[in-house]
Design a protein around this motif. Sequence first.
Motif, short mmCIF file in Angstrom:
data_model
loop_
_atom_site.label_atom_id
_atom_site.label_comp_id
_atom_site.label_asym_id
_atom_site.label_seq_id
_atom_site.Cartn_x
_atom_site.Cartn_y
_atom_site.Cartn_z
N ASP A 111 0.83 -1.20 0.00
CA ASP A 111 0.00 0.00 0.00
C ASP A 111 0.86 1.25 0.00
O ASP A 111 0.60 2.21 -0.74
CB ASP A 111 -0.91 -0.01 1.23
CG ASP A 111 -1.92 1.12 1.21
OD1 ASP A 111 -3.00 0.94 0.60
OD2 ASP A 111 -1.64 2.17 1.80
N LEU A 112 1.93 1.26 0.80
CA LEU A 112 2.82 2.41 0.87
C LEU A 112 3.56 2.61 -0.46
O LEU A 112 3.76 3.74 -0.91
CB LEU A 112 3.82 2.24 2.01
CG LEU A 112 4.85 3.35 2.20
CD1 LEU A 112 4.17 4.70 2.41
CD2 LEU A 112 5.77 3.03 3.37
N VAL B 139 1.16 4.29 -2.75
CA VAL B 139 0.98 5.70 -2.39
C VAL B 139 2.18 6.53 -2.84
O VAL B 139 2.03 7.62 -3.40
CB VAL B 139 0.77 5.83 -0.87
CG1 VAL B 139 0.89 7.29 -0.43
CG2 VAL B 139 -0.59 5.28 -0.46
N LEU C 13 -1.54 11.01 -1.02
CA LEU C 13 -1.38 10.14 0.14
C LEU C 13 -2.70 9.46 0.53
O LEU C 13 -2.68 8.45 1.24
CB LEU C 13 -0.84 10.93 1.33
CG LEU C 13 0.57 11.52 1.17
CD1 LEU C 13 1.04 12.14 2.48
CD2 LEU C 13 1.56 10.47 0.69
N SER D 247 -4.37 5.43 -0.33
CA SER D 247 -4.25 4.21 0.47
C SER D 247 -5.57 3.44 0.51
O SER D 247 -6.65 4.02 0.42
CB SER D 247 -3.82 4.57 1.90
OG SER D 247 -3.93 3.45 2.74
N TYR E 114 -5.18 4.72 9.82
CA TYR E 114 -3.99 4.90 8.98
C TYR E 114 -3.82 6.38 8.63
O TYR E 114 -4.78 7.10 8.43
CB TYR E 114 -4.18 4.08 7.70
CG TYR E 114 -3.14 4.29 6.62
CD1 TYR E 114 -2.04 3.46 6.53
CD2 TYR E 114 -3.29 5.30 5.67
CE1 TYR E 114 -1.09 3.63 5.52
CE2 TYR E 114 -2.35 5.49 4.67
CZ TYR E 114 -1.26 4.64 4.60
OH TYR E 114 -0.33 4.82 3.61
N TYR E 115 -2.57 6.81 8.58
CA TYR E 115 -2.25 8.12 8.00
C TYR E 115 -0.80 8.11 7.53
O TYR E 115 -0.01 7.23 7.91
CB TYR E 115 -2.50 9.26 8.99
CG TYR E 115 -1.48 9.41 10.10
CD1 TYR E 115 -0.40 10.29 9.96
CD2 TYR E 115 -1.58 8.68 11.29
CE1 TYR E 115 0.53 10.43 10.98
CE2 TYR E 115 -0.66 8.82 12.30
CZ TYR E 115 0.40 9.69 12.14
OH TYR E 115 1.34 9.83 13.14
N SER E 116 -0.45 9.06 6.71
CA SER E 116 0.92 9.16 6.19
C SER E 116 1.44 10.57 6.40
O SER E 116 0.68 11.54 6.37
CB SER E 116 0.97 8.82 4.69
OG SER E 116 0.62 7.48 4.46
N TYR F 145 4.86 1.64 12.03
CA TYR F 145 5.05 2.51 10.88
C TYR F 145 5.95 1.84 9.84
O TYR F 145 6.72 0.92 10.15
CB TYR F 145 5.65 3.86 11.30
CG TYR F 145 7.11 3.83 11.70
CD1 TYR F 145 8.12 4.05 10.75
CD2 TYR F 145 7.50 3.60 13.01
CE1 TYR F 145 9.45 4.02 11.10
CE2 TYR F 145 8.82 3.58 13.38
CZ TYR F 145 9.80 3.79 12.42
OH TYR F 145 11.13 3.76 12.78
N SER G 99 4.13 5.74 6.55
CA SER G 99 2.74 5.40 6.83
C SER G 99 2.64 4.83 8.24
O SER G 99 3.48 4.03 8.66
CB SER G 99 2.20 4.39 5.81
OG SER G 99 2.90 3.16 5.91
#
Length: 331
Positions: free
Chosen positions: A55-56, A59, A216, A219, A226-228, A274, A288
Amino acid sequence: MRHLIHLICRKRLKTSICMLFALVALIPLVTIVVSTYYSDRRQIIENRDQLARLDLTHVTQELDSEIGSYENILYQLYTDSELAEKIRQLNNDEASAVARNQIRRELRSVFWLRDDITAITVIAKNNEQVFYDRLSTSLQTNPCIHNFDLTDDELFAALSATKGYTIYPVRFATHFANSDYYLFYIGHKGLNEKAITQTDAVFLMSVDVDLIRTALKASSFSNEEYYSFIIDQSGHVVFHPDLSCIGEFAGTSTSDLQSYITRSTVIGGKNLVYYTQNSAQTGWTVISVLDCAPFTADRPETFDQPEHFRPVISDCIRLCCHDHIASDTVC
């Protein structure tokens, strides 16, 4: 009496054998349960990590692709031979007022390509600045670089000395029409095919931070878990969902980053992990942060920690031993 004693002893032997059998059977049973649990737990963690890293990567690629498209727009400008000629006239003060208007018209022509372009600025070699911006109709003050931490001379020198693109991180740019604008900047020196060795001007594109925020959000995880955010090579925050965090020092070591993430209040939960991915387009590091609680919500709390499981085994063994001692007392 002798017959009664014989029956009691037989019962004792029978009970002892049953308790021993139960105890012997309990050990492999518990071993299988514990082994299965930790095997499943390890598989869940591996699947979670794999999904989060994929996923990262997606992104980060989305971010690189978006920024690359803005660099392509800037490329159309700094390689335009007609625009280079108008900049030459501006530098040589040849009908400079006409040249300035023509440059502004050229800059305005690319704004329809992307909505997040806030301004494009040309700084000529003679230190004259020509710009077009969405925020105002002013021809004198450029609000998008009004609070920039480099002067026009410093920008010209820095971009002239760089072969490729220079990306300046997100910063507060201006307050306009009751809104705060956070922008990042993409710069490149102008190329003149008639004078390749010299730089007549540099170009600076101001881009709204919404571009990064949207990239971002590509995702597959929800915003609740979740956050980045993004840091540069020095460990300072380039972008964060909480814009007030921009410019803070998050760190470069694992312990520093973990501590910084723990202090954040973007998402709840104490079990945060993370993942990091370097951006080839910008040189930044995309981070992330994932709340692990949804991945463990269906597991009994008793099995989350080994020390919670040991009393269960001890109680079973104690029960067997108690029954065995009680049967001995009968004899």
